[in-house]
Design an enzyme around this catalytic site. Structure first.
Site, PDB file in Angstrom:
ATOM      1  N   CYS A 162      59.864  -4.715  24.354  1.00 52.39           N
ATOM      2  CA  CYS A 162      60.502  -5.674  23.451  1.00 52.39           C
ATOM      3  C   CYS A 162      59.668  -6.915  23.172  1.00 52.39           C
ATOM      4  CB  CYS A 162      61.851  -6.095  24.021  1.00 52.39           C
ATOM      5  SG  CYS A 162      62.833  -4.727  24.675  1.00 52.39           S
ATOM      6  N   LYS A 326      69.268 -11.267  16.382  1.00 48.79           N
ATOM      7  CA  LYS A 326      69.598  -9.862  16.681  1.00 48.79           C
ATOM      8  C   LYS A 326      71.055  -9.571  16.363  1.00 48.79           C
ATOM      9  CE  LYS A 326      66.159  -8.927  20.326  1.00 48.79           C
ATOM     10  NZ  LYS A 326      65.443 -10.218  20.338  1.00 48.79           N
ATOM     11  N   HIS A 331      68.278  -5.125  17.519  1.00 49.38           N
ATOM     12  CA  HIS A 331      67.077  -5.269  18.349  1.00 49.38           C
ATOM     13  C   HIS A 331      66.027  -4.290  17.847  1.00 49.38           C
ATOM     14  CE1 HIS A 331      64.357  -5.902  21.505  1.00 49.38           C
ATOM     15  NE2 HIS A 331      65.171  -5.933  22.544  1.00 49.38           N
ATOM     16  N   PHE A 390      61.543  -5.310  28.893  1.00 49.68           N
ATOM     17  CA  PHE A 390      61.626  -4.423  30.051  1.00 49.68           C
ATOM     18  C   PHE A 390      60.239  -4.330  30.685  1.00 49.68           C
ATOM     19  CE2 PHE A 390      65.477  -1.551  28.840  1.00 49.68           C
ATOM     20  CZ  PHE A 390      66.333  -2.544  29.285  1.00 49.68           C
TER      21      PHE A 390
END
Length: 403
Positions: A162, A326, A331, A390
């Site tokens: 991300c 978002k 996203h 992540f």
């Protein structure tokens, strides 16, 4: 150390087919999230997304190009055309040698993978198109951008989940600032809204079935989106000499690693990246007026991000505006930071703060000014754009109003 400015911006995303449409939607607080129109959507538990509706690849590319361009590459090329067109640049001679491409994507050609896995495993075919590898590889978009505009300088792709776009733009910024390049085409794209892409994310159990509501006590998860954002980063004196329109200045960048957990975010890691970007830009925290939050709509992200902002800014946190777009476009994973940078440019250039829509009920653990539901007119000189991925990889960009 050379100054770096943005002289072109382009995008295609769930809110619009270009930058003006996107900014209009952000100002109006419009939602681009809706029912998915993809193959086998009825087999999915999650059936909503920020999908680019009515997209016709044949309207933009010929048959030979479509055989080479995955959906994420197509989005990138369209956004790059808009950005480079706005910049007014043409690339030849020495400028071409000192101009490159750094783009972010997490999944690359997922649609191509999905289609061909079906062909081989479900339909039993033994042969695939000879260009499948060059179509699905993560660097395909960067390579095609470099080829279309003859950009012969440093070019590559960043894949940090991300945070991919922010990392890519940070690298482009650093290259120009150091003198390695004069111009960099940068940003990111993603096209994960295929059956396999959504099914994989379902397994994480972080997805919402009904909408994205960052920072609201009623939030229940994130929503995937797709699209691209591409920018022309340019050395300031070069842009000034040719009389270019300057959208804003890229003032600083920082990145950090949580080094703690593959999926759970760290307040300390996020805070180090936020503080680092301000230190790199040589700005006082009290000068920051707006933060475009990572703001995914998951409890873990929203609470951790708000805690990090509160820690870094202290008493000034109460005077900050922080919003998550978002809530409108979903996203975009590897492309999300690039589309969100448009909201940051709109803030410093136009004095409009994009809202966090879908906000229903305050969360005591997210007690910041999240610009709920409606855009706000406000003069801000410095903004930050957060991306926390992540894997615990964080990247924050600082922009300044161009004086």
């Amino acid at each position: 150390m050379h100054r770096v400015v943005i002289t072109g911006a382009g995008s295609i995303n769930p809110l619009g087919a270009n930058v003006p449409q996107t900014l209009e939607a952000m100002r109006e607080g419009r939602c681009g999230i809706g029912p998915l129109d993809i193959r086998d959507a009825d087999r999915l538990s999650i059936q909503i997304g920020g999908q680019i509706k009515g997209y016709d690849e044949a309207a933009h590319f010929n048959r030979q190009q479509i055989a080479l361009y995955d959906r994420f590459t197509q989005f990138t090329l369209l956004a790059a055309r808009e950005a480079i067109g706005q910049s007014g640049l043409t690339f030849s001679g020495d400028l071409a040698d000192y101009s490159g491409v750094v783009l972010g994507t997490s999944g690359g050609g997922l649609n191509t993978q999905d289609e061909n896995y079906r062909a081989v495993y479900e339909e039993g075919k033994n042969r695939v198109h000879p260009f499948i590898v060059p179509k699905l590889m993560n660097n395909a978009a960067a390579s095609h951008v470099s080829m279309e505009w003859k950009l012969r300088g440093p070019s590559f792709t960043v894949a940090t989940a991300c945070a991919s776009s922010n990392h890519a733009m940070g690298q482009a910024f650093s290259m120009i600032r150091s003198g390695m390049a004069k111009v960099m085409v940068t940003g990111g794209s993603e096209a994960m809204l295929c059956f396999g892409g959504i099914k994989a994310w379902e397994g994480l159990r972080v997805m919402s079935k009904d909408g994205c509501r960052p920072f609201s006590a009623t939030r229940n998860g994130m929503v995937q989106g797709e699209g691209a954002g591409v920018f022309v980063f340019e050395e300031y004196e070069h842009a000034k000499a040719r009389g270019a329109e300057i959208l804003c200045e890229v003032a600083g960048f920082a990145m950090s690693s949580d080094a703690s957990d593959i999926v759970m975010p760290s307040k300390q890691g996020a805070a180090r990246a936020i503080s680092g970007a301000m230190k790199d830009a040589k700005i006082d925290p009290r000068d920051v007026g707006y933060i475009n939050a990572h703001g995914t709509g998951t409890a873990a992200n929203d609470k951790t991000e708000c805690a990090a902002v509160a820690d870094v800014f202290g008493a000034h946190a109460d005077r900050l505006m922080i919003s998550s777009t978002k809530s409108m476009h979903g996203h975009l994973i590897g492309g999300t930071g690039a589309v969100e940078l448009l909201a940051c440019i709109m803030a410093v250039r136009d004095g409009v703060i994009a809202p966090t829509i879908g906000y229903e009920e305050p969360d005591p653990e997210c007690a910041l000014d999240v610009v709920p539901n409606e855009a706000r007119d406000a003069t801000v000189d410095v903004v930050l754009s957060n991306a926390f991925a992540f894997g615990g990889l964080n990247a924050v960009i600082a922009l300044k109003r161009h004086q």
